[in-house]
Motif scaffolding. Sequence first.
Motif, PDB file in Angstrom:
ATOM      1  N   ARG A  71      36.185  31.942  71.628  1.00 37.82           N
ATOM      2  CA  ARG A  71      34.701  33.012  71.653  1.00 37.82           C
ATOM      3  C   ARG A  71      34.908  33.553  70.343  1.00 37.82           C
ATOM      4  O   ARG A  71      33.797  33.367  69.930  1.00 37.82           O
ATOM      5  CB  ARG A  71      34.869  34.728  72.270  1.00 37.82           C
ATOM      6  CG  ARG A  71      35.201  33.663  73.668  1.00 37.82           C
ATOM      7  CD  ARG A  71      34.431  34.395  74.646  1.00 37.82           C
ATOM      8  NE  ARG A  71      35.724  35.769  75.002  1.00 37.82           N
ATOM      9  CZ  ARG A  71      36.666  36.025  75.471  1.00 37.82           C
ATOM     10  NH1 ARG A  71      36.234  34.807  77.068  1.00 37.82           N
ATOM     11  NH2 ARG A  71      37.357  36.580  75.601  1.00 37.82           N
ATOM     12  N   TYR A  72      35.927  34.049  69.615  1.00 34.20           N
ATOM     13  CA  TYR A  72      35.661  33.850  67.608  1.00 34.20           C
ATOM     14  C   TYR A  72      34.958  32.870  67.230  1.00 34.20           C
ATOM     15  O   TYR A  72      34.334  32.728  66.067  1.00 34.20           O
ATOM     16  CB  TYR A  72      36.531  34.529  67.059  1.00 34.20           C
ATOM     17  CG  TYR A  72      36.874  36.256  67.635  1.00 34.20           C
ATOM     18  CD1 TYR A  72      36.514  37.320  67.144  1.00 34.20           C
ATOM     19  CD2 TYR A  72      37.788  36.712  68.680  1.00 34.20           C
ATOM     20  CE1 TYR A  72      36.521  37.438  67.437  1.00 34.20           C
ATOM     21  CE2 TYR A  72      38.301  37.984  68.771  1.00 34.20           C
ATOM     22  CZ  TYR A  72      37.522  38.725  68.285  1.00 34.20           C
ATOM     23  OH  TYR A  72      37.706  40.071  68.778  1.00 34.20           O
ATOM     24  N   LEU A  73      35.795  31.718  67.396  1.00 31.26           N
ATOM     25  CA  LEU A  73      35.499  30.185  67.132  1.00 31.26           C
ATOM     26  C   LEU A  73      33.977  30.652  66.632  1.00 31.26           C
ATOM     27  O   LEU A  73      33.269  30.112  65.686  1.00 31.26           O
ATOM     28  CB  LEU A  73      36.053  29.570  67.353  1.00 31.26           C
ATOM     29  CG  LEU A  73      36.144  27.814  66.656  1.00 31.26           C
ATOM     30  CD1 LEU A  73      36.345  27.956  65.244  1.00 31.26           C
ATOM     31  CD2 LEU A  73      37.124  27.072  67.284  1.00 31.26           C
ATOM     32  N   TRP A  74      33.481  29.957  67.625  1.00 38.92           N
ATOM     33  CA  TRP A  74      31.786  29.904  68.293  1.00 38.92           C
ATOM     34  C   TRP A  74      31.057  31.235  67.336  1.00 38.92           C
ATOM     35  O   TRP A  74      30.425  30.528  66.576  1.00 38.92           O
ATOM     36  CB  TRP A  74      31.838  30.530  69.185  1.00 38.92           C
ATOM     37  CG  TRP A  74      30.405  29.768  69.949  1.00 38.92           C
ATOM     38  CD1 TRP A  74      29.367  28.715  69.731  1.00 38.92           C
ATOM     39  CD2 TRP A  74      29.187  31.054  69.885  1.00 38.92           C
ATOM     40  NE1 TRP A  74      28.548  28.601  70.366  1.00 38.92           N
ATOM     41  CE2 TRP A  74      27.775  30.171  69.741  1.00 38.92           C
ATOM     42  CE3 TRP A  74      29.018  31.659  70.123  1.00 38.92           C
ATOM     43  CZ2 TRP A  74      26.533  29.978  70.262  1.00 38.92           C
ATOM     44  CZ3 TRP A  74      27.620  33.161  70.381  1.00 38.92           C
ATOM     45  CH2 TRP A  74      26.389  32.350  69.762  1.00 38.92           C
ATOM     46  N   LEU A  75      32.111  32.216  67.442  1.00 37.09           N
ATOM     47  CA  LEU A  75      30.699  33.672  66.723  1.00 37.09           C
ATOM     48  C   LEU A  75      30.727  33.136  65.436  1.00 37.09           C
ATOM     49  O   LEU A  75      29.985  33.045  64.649  1.00 37.09           O
ATOM     50  CB  LEU A  75      31.020  34.720  66.913  1.00 37.09           C
ATOM     51  CG  LEU A  75      30.766  35.842  66.298  1.00 37.09           C
ATOM     52  CD1 LEU A  75      29.428  36.335  66.482  1.00 37.09           C
ATOM     53  CD2 LEU A  75      31.322  37.029  66.485  1.00 37.09           C
ATOM     54  N   PHE A  76      31.875  33.066  64.530  1.00 35.09           N
ATOM     55  CA  PHE A  76      32.062  32.091  63.608  1.00 35.09           C
ATOM     56  C   PHE A  76      30.922  31.597  62.564  1.00 35.09           C
ATOM     57  O   PHE A  76      30.825  30.894  61.969  1.00 35.09           O
ATOM     58  CB  PHE A  76      33.663  32.801  62.852  1.00 35.09           C
ATOM     59  CG  PHE A  76      34.153  33.638  62.615  1.00 35.09           C
ATOM     60  CD1 PHE A  76      33.850  35.027  60.838  1.00 35.09           C
ATOM     61  CD2 PHE A  76      35.112  34.233  64.057  1.00 35.09           C
ATOM     62  CE1 PHE A  76      34.017  36.191  61.412  1.00 35.09           C
ATOM     63  CE2 PHE A  76      35.557  35.638  63.265  1.00 35.09           C
ATOM     64  CZ  PHE A  76      35.309  36.886  62.597  1.00 35.09           C
TER      65      PHE A  76
ATOM     66  N   LEU B 209      27.835  23.511  70.795  1.00 34.65           N
ATOM     67  CA  LEU B 209      26.703  23.226  72.185  1.00 34.65           C
ATOM     68  C   LEU B 209      28.732  23.414  72.954  1.00 34.65           C
ATOM     69  O   LEU B 209      28.495  23.603  74.741  1.00 34.65           O
ATOM     70  CB  LEU B 209      26.632  21.995  72.921  1.00 34.65           C
ATOM     71  CG  LEU B 209      25.167  21.518  71.786  1.00 34.65           C
ATOM     72  CD1 LEU B 209      25.063  19.740  71.626  1.00 34.65           C
ATOM     73  CD2 LEU B 209      24.623  22.916  72.398  1.00 34.65           C
ATOM     74  N   LEU B 210      29.558  22.559  72.654  1.00 34.21           N
ATOM     75  CA  LEU B 210      31.156  23.217  73.764  1.00 34.21           C
ATOM     76  C   LEU B 210      31.336  24.062  73.833  1.00 34.21           C
ATOM     77  O   LEU B 210      31.873  24.145  75.028  1.00 34.21           O
ATOM     78  CB  LEU B 210      32.435  22.207  72.934  1.00 34.21           C
ATOM     79  CG  LEU B 210      31.623  20.595  73.320  1.00 34.21           C
ATOM     80  CD1 LEU B 210      33.056  19.707  72.559  1.00 34.21           C
ATOM     81  CD2 LEU B 210      32.105  20.038  74.446  1.00 34.21           C
ATOM     82  N   LEU B 211      31.675  24.625  72.819  1.00 32.32           N
ATOM     83  CA  LEU B 211      32.235  26.362  72.956  1.00 32.32           C
ATOM     84  C   LEU B 211      31.884  27.650  73.882  1.00 32.32           C
ATOM     85  O   LEU B 211      32.873  27.576  74.125  1.00 32.32           O
ATOM     86  CB  LEU B 211      32.306  26.945  71.775  1.00 32.32           C
ATOM     87  CG  LEU B 211      33.743  25.920  70.747  1.00 32.32           C
ATOM     88  CD1 LEU B 211      33.370  26.301  68.853  1.00 32.32           C
ATOM     89  CD2 LEU B 211      35.367  26.064  70.675  1.00 32.32           C
ATOM     90  N   PRO B 212      30.480  27.235  74.105  1.00 31.12           N
ATOM     91  CA  PRO B 212      30.104  28.889  74.562  1.00 31.12           C
ATOM     92  C   PRO B 212      30.705  28.403  76.091  1.00 31.12           C
ATOM     93  O   PRO B 212      30.946  29.300  76.581  1.00 31.12           O
ATOM     94  CB  PRO B 212      28.614  28.188  75.260  1.00 31.12           C
ATOM     95  CG  PRO B 212      28.566  27.998  73.225  1.00 31.12           C
ATOM     96  CD  PRO B 212      29.437  27.014  73.515  1.00 31.12           C
ATOM     97  N   VAL B 213      32.062  27.383  76.673  1.00 30.84           N
ATOM     98  CA  VAL B 213      32.184  27.063  78.071  1.00 30.84           C
ATOM     99  C   VAL B 213      33.473  28.346  77.986  1.00 30.84           C
ATOM    100  O   VAL B 213      33.542  28.436  79.036  1.00 30.84           O
ATOM    101  CB  VAL B 213      32.905  25.729  77.992  1.00 30.84           C
ATOM    102  CG1 VAL B 213      34.115  25.991  79.275  1.00 30.84           C
ATOM    103  CG2 VAL B 213      32.250  24.583  78.141  1.00 30.84           C
ATOM    104  N   ALA B 214      33.692  28.777  77.181  1.00 35.91           N
ATOM    105  CA  ALA B 214      34.683  29.866  76.895  1.00 35.91           C
ATOM    106  C   ALA B 214      33.864  31.119  77.552  1.00 35.91           C
ATOM    107  O   ALA B 214      34.836  32.183  77.410  1.00 35.91           O
ATOM    108  CB  ALA B 214      35.203  30.458  75.309  1.00 35.91           C
ATOM    109  N   PHE B 215      32.656  31.504  77.089  1.00 33.70           N
ATOM    110  CA  PHE B 215      31.997  32.629  77.551  1.00 33.70           C
ATOM    111  C   PHE B 215      31.881  32.840  79.223  1.00 33.70           C
ATOM    112  O   PHE B 215      31.461  32.841  79.432  1.00 33.70           O
ATOM    113  CB  PHE B 215      31.183  32.683  76.983  1.00 33.70           C
ATOM    114  CG  PHE B 215      30.840  33.200  75.253  1.00 33.70           C
ATOM    115  CD1 PHE B 215      31.189  34.165  75.453  1.00 33.70           C
ATOM    116  CD2 PHE B 215      30.202  31.337  74.508  1.00 33.70           C
ATOM    117  CE1 PHE B 215      31.054  33.924  73.877  1.00 33.70           C
ATOM    118  CE2 PHE B 215      30.533  32.535  73.279  1.00 33.70           C
ATOM    119  CZ  PHE B 215      30.611  33.582  72.525  1.00 33.70           C
TER     120      PHE B 215
END
Lengths: 385, 203
Positions: free
Chosen positions: A233-238, A290-296
Amino acid sequence: MEEVPFIFPSDEHTAWSIMIVLYPYITGLVAGAFVVSALYHVFHKEELKPVARLALVTSFCFAAFATVPLLLHLHHPERCFQVMITPSTTSAIAGFGFIYNAYMLILVVEIWLVFRPTIAYRAKSHDGIVGMIYWCLALGCTNISERAKAVDDWMIKALSVIGIPVACVLHGYVGFLFGAVKANPWWSTALMPIIFLMSAIVSGIAALILLYLFISKRRGVAADPKCVASMARYLWLFLVMAVTLEGMEILHMAYEAGSEWEVLHELITVHLFTSYIVIQVLIGSLIPLLLLPVAFLPKIATKPKLLYTVSGIASVLILIQVFAMRWNVVMGGQMFSKSFRGFTEIDLHWYTRESPYVAAVVMVLPLIALWVASKLLPLWQESEA
Amino acid sequence: MKFIWETLHLWILLTLIIAGGVGFVFVQQQLVPETYGDLQGRYGPYRAAALDELKLQPEGSIRFIADNVCHECHESVHEERAEAKHITVSCVHCHGHATEHVQLAKAAVGNENAVIPVAHIWDDESDGNATMAAAFAKHDLLTTEHKTVCLSCHERVVGMPEDFQSIITVVGHVDNHLEEQGADEPLAFNTCFECHSGHDTAP
């Protein structure tokens, strides 16, 4: 009017090799990994506890090799101490030695305090040479009473707090080195330090996710899905911030359409097409975004396989993205002539000490150091009790 | 007292850091070269004594020789060029770096038997059609009437100041200028010298 392409003689050779690409890449990993450890120590993100120590030691291992690419680039590496013996107050590069050493000092002290209980314990429980080594590492003081630990914890927190701005300065400064070159429109922007910083944090988190997943697998221990999800999630944010800033920068130049845009436009769409548009933007930024929001997803912690696959792939792509970004900045800035009317070819120096082969070796060195560190110190808190 | 005892390790560490810092400053002070920064105000941070050391270097090791050194012996050339616009163009541009030449010529002063090697003449055929850069790198002293030497400065290129006295050349080396002025042999390597000379270049 069709203008005649024209490059100045001094623009013909690209003096900065892949080593200068590696330098901001490695310092970026240093700063990024430190931020993750600070998220735990300062911002009390308990879910990051499993990687807090790994983050610190990773940061240290990369920092230990941050100067290697620069030294390889220098024709007289033995003169490197000159910048600290006779520093010029008006030189931007002269600051590096001091900032770097200040950061290393904070990092070493913090790591020492974090691992002090183990070091002290081993100094007492081992005999002979091993015991001696740990005794020296403990500085001859093996007191680990509750009171001493409390003071240490306070110190660790304080150092983390100080460490955040220093890590930011360390990497922001690398961005400043480029941003302050006013003759080069591809570099000269006040946003440069912030762009570098954001992509540094992004690369640091991505590297930690990969290291954590990889090491857990090797140890045969399940990685903590909560921890990985949090990092993702942090990765996506940054990543959002980094990509926005990088995009804004280009948009800004395109919209202003100053005289330099003519050459930058061609630089991006022709000469850096693969490394910028394809790798940095499409593959390295868009897909992870597009991939990382899976973590949300609410129940993601119960589907670790999906989580690990997605964040693993995203992390690899992001590490490539950040490398491409460094490449595009360093190489792109040298590809067009300051006449703004011609382009030159990149020289990869294949058979010199600055060749891409050597660069690959330099990238492996911190990982070897990490492996050695993991043999000396317990990177995993659960195994300590 | 108890607190200090409990935090002894931190005090040890602090002592080490301070000792390290003092040690660094001490070593740094020792390593700063003498006269470093003495001319800070005028020339910036470097060793002032370096200037005198450079002056003392043997002449042969200096790569660039100023015109006034050549004038010492070639006063006639100086006079020839005195009124010409080319007074700003150094001898070395057209005659090579001439370091050996100056050494030998100086050694030859007052010595009847000394021979000063003649200058190499660079033209189209010499040196196996060597380029200008190659010819100048190879020979210590040369004379040449090759147009590439003139064109290296006078060919109009993008970015040149408008008012610089330059001539427009066309690919294939048939120069507009030569056509306009009606040169007899526009393709010859020494075509410029039909109308200009090396020292007082005014046509």
